[in-house]
Write an enzyme that holds these catalytic residues in place. Structure first.
Site, PDB file in Angstrom:
ATOM      1  CG  ASP A 113     -12.883  47.153   8.705  1.00 19.66           C
ATOM      2  OD1 ASP A 113     -13.678  46.623   7.901  1.00 19.66           O
ATOM      3  OD2 ASP A 113     -12.925  46.957   9.937  1.00 19.66           O
ATOM      4  CD  GLU A 139     -19.188  43.978  -1.720  1.00 22.01           C
ATOM      5  OE1 GLU A 139     -19.893  43.384  -2.533  1.00 22.01           O
ATOM      6  OE2 GLU A 139     -19.320  43.876  -0.487  1.00 22.01           O
TER       7      GLU A 139
END
Length: 222
Positions: A113, A139
């Site tokens: 994260d 992503e």
């Protein structure tokens, strides 16, 4: 405040937009009380408007990164593509894919994260105010580059690649470095006539070297 005290005038005043109606001669205490009531209504209306704006913003913003989300992206991409078609202007988009995020998540979800947020911040530092940066997937990020030729978009892609590569992410006292791959597509071009084709072109990271910036994975650690 008016000298017209008849009912018809009062009704007409309210119909044409007045929120309240005070006849002369007026009592000062009554006037202040009515003004106070109007201000209270105004404050409540402002609070409702602010909450509505907050909800509207939340509906198009990715919570983790603060970037625009997938929903807003497609609306804006459609608008910009139509504008480029109409005015015959160049239009580019860059797809940024965070390399090996799965490995980073295996170290710790907090690490993954933190890297995503770091990449998002790096991208924002590398673009203009008129450009649009959105989170495209887990992503992946997409940058919409209006009025941008290939050379300009390639320059943006390389700047993003270097900015991410050079930035360390600190999590629990350990330092991590992420890398990204950048795919670029340009409209108009031979194979790109639609918005969807533009996205497919940007997603083709395995395209010609001039359209991407990859880093070798050999020896790289999360």
């Amino acid at each position: 405040v008016t000298v017209k005290t008849d009912t018809a005038s009062r009704v007409e005043g309210l119909k044409i937009g007045a929120d309240d109606y005070v006849c002369k001669p007026f009592d000062e205490d009554e006037l202040l009380a009515r003004v106070s009531g109007m201000l209270r209504i105004k404050r409540l209306a402002d609070e409702v408007a602010a909450q509505r704006a907050k909800l509207e913003l939340a509906s198009v913003i990715d919570e983790m990164t603060g970037l625009y989300n997938f929903r807003y992206l497609h609306t804006r991409l459609t608008e910009e593509f139509k504008r480029a078609e109409r005015y015959h202007e160049p239009f580019a988009c860059a797809l940024i894919d965070t390399d090996h995020l799965k490995l980073l998540n295996e170290v710790s979800r907090d690490v993954g994260d933190a890297v995503i947020r770091s990449v998002a911040a790096a991208i924002r530092r590398c673009v203009r105010d008129v450009d649009v940066v959105a989170r495209y997937g887990g992503e992946e990020f997409l940058v919409i580059l209006p009025s941008t030729h290939f050379a300009g978009s390639a320059s943006v892609g390389e700047r993003i690649w270097r900015e991410v590569r050079d930035e360390a992410v600190e999590v629990d006292g350990r330092s991590y470095r992420a890398t990204v791959s950048v795919g670029i597509a340009l409209y108009p071009s031979r194979d790109i006539r639609t918005k969807d084709a533009l996205l497919r072109g940007a997603d083709a990271i395995s395209g010609p070297p001039s359209a991407r910036f990859d880093t070798p994975t050999e020896g790289r650690k999360p």
